[in-house]
Scaffold this motif. Structure first.
Motif, short mmCIF file in Angstrom:
data_model
loop_
_atom_site.label_atom_id
_atom_site.label_comp_id
_atom_site.label_asym_id
_atom_site.label_seq_id
_atom_site.Cartn_x
_atom_site.Cartn_y
_atom_site.Cartn_z
N ARG A 56 -9.11 4.94 1.40
CA ARG A 56 -9.03 6.22 0.97
C ARG A 56 -9.63 7.16 1.81
NH1 ARG A 56 -11.90 5.23 -4.26
NH2 ARG A 56 -11.96 2.98 -3.85
N PRO A 88 -8.50 0.30 -1.47
CA PRO A 88 -9.77 0.15 -0.78
C PRO A 88 -10.45 1.43 -0.41
CG PRO A 88 -8.26 -1.47 0.28
CD PRO A 88 -7.29 -0.30 -0.69
N LYS A 89 -11.75 1.57 -0.92
CA LYS A 89 -12.62 2.83 -0.40
C LYS A 89 -12.09 3.02 1.26
CE LYS A 89 -17.06 5.00 -0.33
NZ LYS A 89 -18.54 4.52 -0.97
N ARG A 106 0.98 -1.34 -0.16
CA ARG A 106 0.12 -0.11 0.03
C ARG A 106 0.99 1.20 -0.20
NH1 ARG A 106 -4.24 -2.20 -2.25
NH2 ARG A 106 -5.35 -3.44 -1.07
N ASP A 116 -7.05 2.52 -7.06
CA ASP A 116 -6.70 0.95 -6.76
C ASP A 116 -6.41 0.76 -5.05
OD1 ASP A 116 -4.49 2.38 -6.79
OD2 ASP A 116 -3.16 1.12 -7.80
#
Length: 349
Positions: free
Chosen positions: A45, A41-42, A18, A39
């Motif tokens: 973010r 994960p929500k 990440r 790209d």
């Protein structure tokens, strides 16, 4: 919120994979909002957006010059302002960055020095100038391959933050720049030159000398009262011995002050035995300046004297004079006409 640009790529939040993704979005893709990092994960973010910010500016204003360069005026999060300049060339894209708001050096030929000192810029604010300019120009930040720290401020008086920013510029997962393409300009702070030499990051050093003798230099640069030419040159010789990097000497020619033939000869003598290059800089006028520039014929004659004495010399005809973007002109002034780009004012804040 914390400034994410303060972190080196390996210090970024998340696990190894990440971290690499975030670094790629920041420095290869130029993302100014975590929502762009599709790209990830929500949930990640959203968590990043709550804790970290990317943008260090509330407003970015752009002033294009007729010669293709662009002056950028940045409003920082605390309301203070600083500037940078984008200079595209056929084979490279260069940015001139600031390290401070204003400048404490007070050089008589420099409009920035007339402003006085505001504050140091953080490493994040230094790096954010590159990201903002790249965004405005429609570029990846990694397409900007040349950096000169010659904007507002004295970099060696903010060396901790400057070095931190440079490390991200050089980092392969950061901006992945070559150290040979980063130049740090200083008015001559010996302690800082010694530290820069020991850090051995491989960047280039440019010394704003502007006079070969102490008496003249004190009339041009207030810091010359504290740091004589001999002491500065001793530090520069140490830098060259330690890094083997050629040193550039910057010299703004001022009418009747530092442009005499004897000063050219003295300068050539000072540089003997040192791998050096002299950049002669014609004075770029600004309102209220207490000095005048040497006429073109005098500039050419000074250059010819140096070359005849074996000193590699070039004349740096500045770009962006029509918008106040040339060397020595940065003064937080708004030329007309104005175009501006808000640059996602709420991004990452």
């Amino acid at each position: 919120m914390r400034p994410i640009l303060e972190l080196l790529p390996e210090e970024l939040p998340g696990e190894g994979y990440r971290k690499a993704q975030i670094a790629h979005w920041l420095y290869a893709r130029g993302a100014l909002d975590f929502a762009e990092m599709t790209d990830l994960p929500k949930g990640l973010r959203e968590a990043l957006g709550k804790e970290w910010r990317i943008s260090e500016f509330t407003l970015v204003e752009a002033y294009p010059s007729r010669d293709g360069s662009v002056k950028y005026l940045f409003t920082l999060l605390d309301g203070q302002r600083t500037e940078a300049v984008y200079m595209p060339y056929p084979n490279r894209k260069t940015v001139c960055l600031s390290s401070m708001v204003g400048c404490p050096a007070g050089c008589t030929f420099c409009a920035t020095g007339a402003l006085g000192f505001g504050r140091n810029l953080t490493a994040a604010e230094i790096l954010a100038q590159i990201l903002a300019i790249a965004h405005h120009q429609g570029l990846s930040p990694r397409e900007i391959r040349n950096v000169v720290l010659m904007g507002m401020g004295e970099p060696l008086l903010n060396l901790g933050n400057v070095l931190k920013a440079i490390r991200t510029m050089l980092h392969p997962k950061g901006l992945a720049m070559s150290p040979r393409r980063i130049t740090l300009s200083t008015v001559g702070i010996p302690k800082g030159i010694y530290r820069l030499a020991e850090e051995d990051l491989g960047v280039r050093l440019a010394l704003s000398l502007h006079a070969p003798d102490d008496e003249t230099r004190k009339k041009i640069i207030p810091t010359a009262e504290r740091y004589p030419v001999a002491e500065i040159l001793e530090a520069v010789r140490h830098y060259y011995a330690r890094t083997k990097r050629r040193v550039t000497f910057e010299y703004t020619l001022l009418k009747g002050l530092n442009d005499h033939p004897w000063q050219a000869r003295l300068l050539a003598g000072l540089l003997k035995g040192l791998s050096a290059h002299v950049n002669l800089i014609p004075f770029n006028p600004w309102e209220g300046a207490p000095v005048e520039g040497t006429p073109k014929a005098g500039i050419l004659a000074f250059a010819e004297t140096l070359r005849r004495l074996g000193v590699p010399t070039s004349i740096r005809w500045s770009r962006g004079r029509d918008v106040g973007a040339a060397c020595g002109q940065l003064a937080l002034k708004t030329p007309a006409p104005l175009t501006f780009t808000p640059l996602l004012e709420d991004a990452g804040r």
